[in-house]
Design a protein around this motif. Sequence first.
Motif, PDB file in Angstrom:
ATOM      1  N   CYS A 111       0.817  -1.207   0.000  1.00 58.44           N
ATOM      2  CA  CYS A 111       0.000   0.000   0.000  1.00 58.44           C
ATOM      3  C   CYS A 111       0.856   1.264   0.000  1.00 58.44           C
ATOM      4  O   CYS A 111       2.005   1.259   0.404  1.00 58.44           O
ATOM      5  N   SER A 112       0.260   2.340  -0.453  1.00 58.02           N
ATOM      6  CA  SER A 112       0.976   3.563  -0.802  1.00 58.02           C
ATOM      7  C   SER A 112       1.179   4.504   0.380  1.00 58.02           C
ATOM      8  O   SER A 112       0.211   4.939   1.006  1.00 58.02           O
ATOM      9  N   SER A 113       2.435   4.854   0.630  1.00 58.43           N
ATOM     10  CA  SER A 113       2.743   5.855   1.646  1.00 58.43           C
ATOM     11  C   SER A 113       2.329   7.248   1.189  1.00 58.43           C
ATOM     12  O   SER A 113       2.092   8.130   2.027  1.00 58.43           O
ATOM     13  N   PHE A 114       2.239   7.453  -0.111  1.00 57.58           N
ATOM     14  CA  PHE A 114       1.817   8.746  -0.641  1.00 57.58           C
ATOM     15  C   PHE A 114       0.303   8.888  -0.527  1.00 57.58           C
ATOM     16  O   PHE A 114      -0.215   9.866   0.011  1.00 57.58           O
ATOM     17  N   GLY A 170       0.349  14.250   5.992  1.00 60.97           N
ATOM     18  CA  GLY A 170       0.867  15.157   4.984  1.00 60.97           C
ATOM     19  C   GLY A 170       0.243  16.535   5.049  1.00 60.97           C
ATOM     20  O   GLY A 170      -0.705  16.774   5.797  1.00 60.97           O
ATOM     21  N   PRO A 171       0.740  17.459   4.234  1.00 64.36           N
ATOM     22  CA  PRO A 171       0.292  18.854   4.316  1.00 64.36           C
ATOM     23  C   PRO A 171      -1.079  19.125   3.720  1.00 64.36           C
ATOM     24  O   PRO A 171      -1.662  20.178   3.965  1.00 64.36           O
ATOM     25  N   PHE A 172      -1.598  18.188   2.914  1.00 66.92           N
ATOM     26  CA  PHE A 172      -2.876  18.410   2.231  1.00 66.92           C
ATOM     27  C   PHE A 172      -3.872  17.295   2.517  1.00 66.92           C
ATOM     28  O   PHE A 172      -3.506  16.168   2.851  1.00 66.92           O
ATOM     29  N   ASN A 206       4.764  18.206   8.785  1.00 66.63           N
ATOM     30  CA  ASN A 206       5.853  19.062   8.305  1.00 66.63           C
ATOM     31  C   ASN A 206       5.873  20.406   9.029  1.00 66.63           C
ATOM     32  O   ASN A 206       6.669  21.272   8.697  1.00 66.63           O
ATOM     33  N   LYS A 207       5.021  20.548  10.037  1.00 70.07           N
ATOM     34  CA  LYS A 207       5.168  21.673  10.966  1.00 70.07           C
ATOM     35  C   LYS A 207       6.442  21.497  11.793  1.00 70.07           C
ATOM     36  O   LYS A 207       7.037  22.488  12.242  1.00 70.07           O
ATOM     37  N   ILE A 260       9.706  15.760   5.545  1.00 67.59           N
ATOM     38  CA  ILE A 260       9.177  14.390   5.459  1.00 67.59           C
ATOM     39  C   ILE A 260       9.247  13.845   4.039  1.00 67.59           C
ATOM     40  O   ILE A 260       8.796  14.489   3.081  1.00 67.59           O
ATOM     41  N   ILE A 261       9.792  12.614   3.928  1.00 65.13           N
ATOM     42  CA  ILE A 261       9.776  11.855   2.672  1.00 65.13           C
ATOM     43  C   ILE A 261       8.698  10.791   2.778  1.00 65.13           C
ATOM     44  O   ILE A 261       8.662  10.022   3.740  1.00 65.13           O
ATOM     45  N   PHE A 262       7.814  10.734   1.792  1.00 63.96           N
ATOM     46  CA  PHE A 262       6.835   9.651   1.684  1.00 63.96           C
ATOM     47  C   PHE A 262       7.297   8.752   0.538  1.00 63.96           C
ATOM     48  O   PHE A 262       7.374   9.196  -0.614  1.00 63.96           O
TER      49      PHE A 262
END
Length: 501
Positions: free
Chosen positions: A145-148, A157-159, A176-177, A181-183
């Motif tokens: 499954c997708s981390s993105f 994530g930011p959105f 990311n506050k 972060i790398i997804f």
Amino acid sequence: MRGFNIEKTLTHYNIKMSSMLSQKVLLWSLIFLVCKANQQSEYLYKFIQSKRSQQKPSHVESYSSTIVDEHVSKVHVVEQQLRLMEDDKVKALPGQPKGVDFDQYAGYVTVDSKGGRELFYYFVESSLNSSTKPLILWLNGGPGCSSFGYGAMQELGPFRVNSDGTTLSLNKDAWNKVANIIFLESPAGVGFSYSKNSLDYSNIGDNSTAKDSYIFLLNWLERFPQYKTRDFFIAGESYGGHYVPQLAHLILSNNKKLKNHTRINLRGIAVGNGWIDDNLCTKGMYDYFWMAGLNSDETHEGIDKLCDFGNFNYTNECNLYQSRANDELGNIDIYNIYAPFCNSSATKTSYSGSDFDPCSEDYTNAYLNLPKVQEALHVKPTKWSSCSDLSWTDSPASILPTINGLISSGISIWIYSGDIDGRVPITSTKYSINSLKLPVHTAWRPWYTGKEVGGYVIGYKGLALVTVRGAGHMVPSDQPYRALTMISSFLLGQLPPQLNS
């Protein structure tokens, strides 16, 4: 608990179940009970049950701690690195709101140049002092499954994707506050990640996933050299209970062995609702069903008496009671036992941050399949899906030996658990950690977000267990503010705050 006649109850229940004595059918029955369930969680359950149906699991830990040198980038010219990084910069995602105050990057990193194996990443820098913030790699589970799609677009994530499937809203509690972060979509075959060699899709397992993720990191750091000396953390959930500790082990091992590659400055790992031990997690799951009022006393006692979890001895009688336990759950989302199902006729138009929309997975799928979105992400045109069916070749029955090794290394280790997840519940996590028999350094206590209890924490020698109150399997989705408080403390090397601290 009141007693009952197991033999009589079995005879009665066998009337309906005698035609289902095939172990494989019984073990897979729960997969189809949940309407519109989160795919990441369903892939985990399907995978664990397939392991049980195929063979008796082994507790032998076995995965590689070496890398294939020729797959590591040899590019050292600064100008070339800057060009690659700039090529990956995302000018703006389609439909993103105003007020975006951080840089974002997306693209492919090669992990096997001969085989054409490319892993997709999405990277967001911190919106506050990114040059001084640590670096986190986030890994979702499955496996497959997708981390993105999950981590970045539905969790931390930011959105968030709005219900129109074409626009985005800001997540005010994005991680990311406090970090860059790398997804990573891993392994190849997941999300936008791919291989030109189709055989790669049938030769995937824990070993190869850890190895490819490690090579990805080395090559990514060549592309973003400013992060080479940054404090680095790995976090993830679900089958990330395998991914995260295994990758950490590989990094630490190669930090010692390899002299010609970048030394990754690993400081700690955090695993959320992670599948850690097949035996203890299964036992914990059925105990949670009963303690949460989802199963009858009779069914729980039958499982307790007839299922030998310690030796993976699942008789037909044991399987019948487990199937009965699954039937008794009814039509609920087992990954958040109090959550509603997706109701597309009553969706919101934008993300408010106050609660999580159960239809978010549908919105994300629609958004990530838009051609203009894929173009902005620098990916080849793809039919994107949140999870992929992969032929898994190796998966240790227990990751506890790996965690034990990491404890001795001295890195920070947090295991956190949303307390209303029924699939990998707090009981499973407690059983797994308790089996390590670690000395307690900080007694069990509540932690707070403001004046509200955010959850509970206990500090052991080398490991912390943190619960998040009111969260299911995907903690940052269900309790975004509490999750941000928790991860902020983790990055600071402090246990979550006490009242008025």
